[in-house]
Design a protein around this motif. Sequence first.
Motif, mmCIF file in Angstrom:
data_model
loop_
_atom_site.group_PDB
_atom_site.id
_atom_site.type_symbol
_atom_site.label_atom_id
_atom_site.label_comp_id
_atom_site.label_asym_id
_atom_site.label_seq_id
_atom_site.Cartn_x
_atom_site.Cartn_y
_atom_site.Cartn_z
ATOM 1 N N ARG A 113 0.829 -1.206 0.000
ATOM 2 C CA ARG A 113 0.000 0.000 0.000
ATOM 3 C C ARG A 113 0.864 1.258 0.000
ATOM 4 N NH1 ARG A 113 -3.361 -1.991 3.031
ATOM 5 N NH2 ARG A 113 -2.470 -1.381 5.042
ATOM 6 N N PHE A 114 1.973 1.232 0.724
ATOM 7 C CA PHE A 114 2.878 2.381 0.762
ATOM 8 C C PHE A 114 3.447 2.668 -0.631
ATOM 9 C CE2 PHE A 114 7.231 4.009 1.113
ATOM 10 C CZ PHE A 114 7.022 5.168 1.838
ATOM 11 N N ILE A 115 3.873 1.617 -1.323
ATOM 12 C CA ILE A 115 4.420 1.801 -2.678
ATOM 13 C C ILE A 115 3.334 2.298 -3.618
ATOM 14 C CG2 ILE A 115 5.371 0.570 -4.665
ATOM 15 C CD1 ILE A 115 6.890 -1.193 -2.691
ATOM 16 N N GLU A 116 2.119 1.758 -3.487
ATOM 17 C CA GLU A 116 1.019 2.194 -4.363
ATOM 18 C C GLU A 116 0.709 3.674 -4.170
ATOM 19 O OE1 GLU A 116 -3.807 1.454 -4.816
ATOM 20 O OE2 GLU A 116 -2.558 -0.034 -3.793
ATOM 21 N N ILE A 117 0.653 4.114 -2.894
ATOM 22 C CA ILE A 117 0.256 5.496 -2.609
ATOM 23 C C ILE A 117 1.370 6.482 -2.913
ATOM 24 C CG2 ILE A 117 -0.441 7.074 -0.768
ATOM 25 C CD1 ILE A 117 -1.891 4.693 0.534
ATOM 26 N N ASN A 118 2.594 6.132 -2.555
ATOM 27 C CA ASN A 118 3.686 7.102 -2.620
ATOM 28 C C ASN A 118 4.519 7.032 -3.896
ATOM 29 O OD1 ASN A 118 3.827 8.422 0.264
ATOM 30 N ND2 ASN A 118 3.437 6.248 0.603
ATOM 31 N N PHE A 119 4.576 5.867 -4.526
ATOM 32 C CA PHE A 119 5.419 5.723 -5.712
ATOM 33 C C PHE A 119 4.607 5.613 -7.000
ATOM 34 C CE2 PHE A 119 8.100 4.298 -2.243
ATOM 35 C CZ PHE A 119 9.308 4.904 -2.539
ATOM 36 N N ASN B 83 -4.341 2.042 -13.737
ATOM 37 C CA ASN B 83 -5.286 0.926 -13.725
ATOM 38 C C ASN B 83 -4.709 -0.323 -13.061
ATOM 39 O OD1 ASN B 83 -7.225 2.423 -15.100
ATOM 40 N ND2 ASN B 83 -6.449 1.833 -17.100
ATOM 41 N N GLN B 84 -3.382 -0.451 -13.101
ATOM 42 C CA GLN B 84 -2.763 -1.676 -12.611
ATOM 43 C C GLN B 84 -2.086 -1.526 -11.247
ATOM 44 O OE1 GLN B 84 -3.141 -4.576 -14.200
ATOM 45 N NE2 GLN B 84 -4.329 -3.513 -15.778
ATOM 46 N N LYS B 85 -2.067 -0.312 -10.689
ATOM 47 C CA LYS B 85 -1.275 -0.129 -9.470
ATOM 48 C C LYS B 85 -1.821 -0.924 -8.293
ATOM 49 C CE LYS B 85 -3.496 4.175 -7.877
ATOM 50 N NZ LYS B 85 -3.233 5.594 -7.559
ATOM 51 N N SER B 86 -3.141 -1.123 -8.239
ATOM 52 C CA SER B 86 -3.670 -1.967 -7.160
ATOM 53 C C SER B 86 -3.182 -3.399 -7.322
ATOM 54 C CB SER B 86 -5.199 -1.923 -7.147
ATOM 55 O OG SER B 86 -5.719 -2.376 -8.396
ATOM 56 N N GLY B 87 -3.071 -3.836 -8.553
ATOM 57 C CA GLY B 87 -2.528 -5.166 -8.803
ATOM 58 C C GLY B 87 -1.064 -5.248 -8.428
ATOM 59 N N VAL B 88 -0.318 -4.160 -8.674
ATOM 60 C CA VAL B 88 1.096 -4.121 -8.280
ATOM 61 C C VAL B 88 1.219 -4.199 -6.767
ATOM 62 C CG1 VAL B 88 3.178 -2.696 -8.273
ATOM 63 C CG2 VAL B 88 1.779 -2.837 -10.334
ATOM 64 N N SER B 89 0.370 -3.452 -6.066
ATOM 65 C CA SER B 89 0.380 -3.480 -4.604
ATOM 66 C C SER B 89 0.116 -4.889 -4.095
ATOM 67 C CB SER B 89 -0.674 -2.516 -4.058
ATOM 68 O OG SER B 89 -0.799 -2.645 -2.662
ATOM 69 N N LYS B 90 -0.864 -5.548 -4.652
ATOM 70 C CA LYS B 90 -1.184 -6.914 -4.219
ATOM 71 C C LYS B 90 -0.047 -7.872 -4.569
ATOM 72 C CE LYS B 90 -4.847 -10.395 -4.470
ATOM 73 N NZ LYS B 90 -3.911 -11.505 -4.637
ATOM 74 N N PHE B 91 0.558 -7.669 -5.744
ATOM 75 C CA PHE B 91 1.674 -8.521 -6.148
ATOM 76 C C PHE B 91 2.833 -8.414 -5.159
ATOM 77 C CE2 PHE B 91 5.765 -8.798 -8.373
ATOM 78 C CZ PHE B 91 5.718 -10.126 -8.798
#
Length: 413
Positions: free
Chosen positions: A90-96, A353-361
């Motif tokens: 979640r930190f990477i998704e929000i900040n990066f 569109n894919q950042k939530s998927g990146v966060s989960k990955f």
Amino acid sequence: MAKLAALRRTKIVAAGALGLCAALFIAAKILEGRYPGLGFVAAFAEAAIIGGLADWYAVVALFKRPLGLPIPHTAIIPANRDRIADNLGRFIEINFLAPGPVREKLEEVDFAVLVADWLTDEKRSAGLSRFVARLVPQMLTAVEQSGLSDFVAARMRAQIEKVQVAPLAAELLSTFTDERRHQMLFDEFIKVIGRFLNDEQALTAMRDKVREELPSLFNLFRADAYLLKKIVASASSLLEEVYADPVHPMRREFDHFVRRFVEKLKTSEEYARRAELLKRDFMARPEFTGLAGTMWESLRQFIEQDAAASDSTIRRQMTGMFVEIGKQLTADPQIRDDMNQGFVVALGSFVENQKSGVSKFIADQVKSWDFAQLTRLIEINVGRDLQYIRFNGMIVGGLAGIVLYGLERFVID
């Protein structure tokens, strides 16, 4: 191994310093009655021991249970693996991966120049051409299965049906008759007639026809041969005269005939009706119905054979096209700017569109790690620095002990 050895040395030194504080505390307490000033030393050593032990506990509790005891809120990293993984993702998704930073980073990259440099390399463009050529059979099959070829054939037929044949033929003939080019056709017609008049079989057939039409008395005197010879001679002379004279009356008459015919094609409803009937009859023939399929099969066969050939024309043309595209991109800054903006928008939207998927990955990957090995790696890489916390704890604790002991002696008492 060097890091592990350094960590072990630091632990030994920290433990030795703690032992030294304990020995100092005992000695100061024993001698405090004789030397009152050693009370400050004893206070320092006592507080240093407490601070060192507290910080040892804090450092060890990050990675495992101190002394193996099931103390609550210890082994913090292994116990909170899932929460750490989710928070990290979640930190990477929000900040990066936020739209603003992603867009700013993408705008720093000149994608068009990268593409242009890549394409202008002829070897790379040739490789791309070979790659595209290998996909040709699949692309052609996809076109067939998608029904695109049938759709194109149907559209072609519909467009042909809309074409008015008579006006079109009139325009074509008008173009052909410019600068009297139709006279070339007339010249060819004269040559054909001339060859016919010099053909023995044709002359024999004509002589037989003349003999049938003449009375028997004339045939007795071989008048048929005489008449045929005169007719052929006169016709040949006339043809030679017409062929040699560009303004011969027969040529002018042919000009008039062609102009009248073109004009009727343009204006006559009867000619238009006949032309449309001819067009419909032609389009109704089986040969025309299968023409689109035959053309497609021929085109497909040509493309597949050429794409597989060692000296493929298609690959050579594609290579030149790719190189030229690269050169045009290099030379045109406006196209590059537009292209870069397109890349920024497309890639930015993709990341969004894919950042939530990146966060989960990321979270799933962290959860799948062997945390026992992970904590050991963390301890090896940063544990030496963490051990210095114990030194700081002993120093700060000792100084605090001196201050408290001084307050007790000189202020409270």
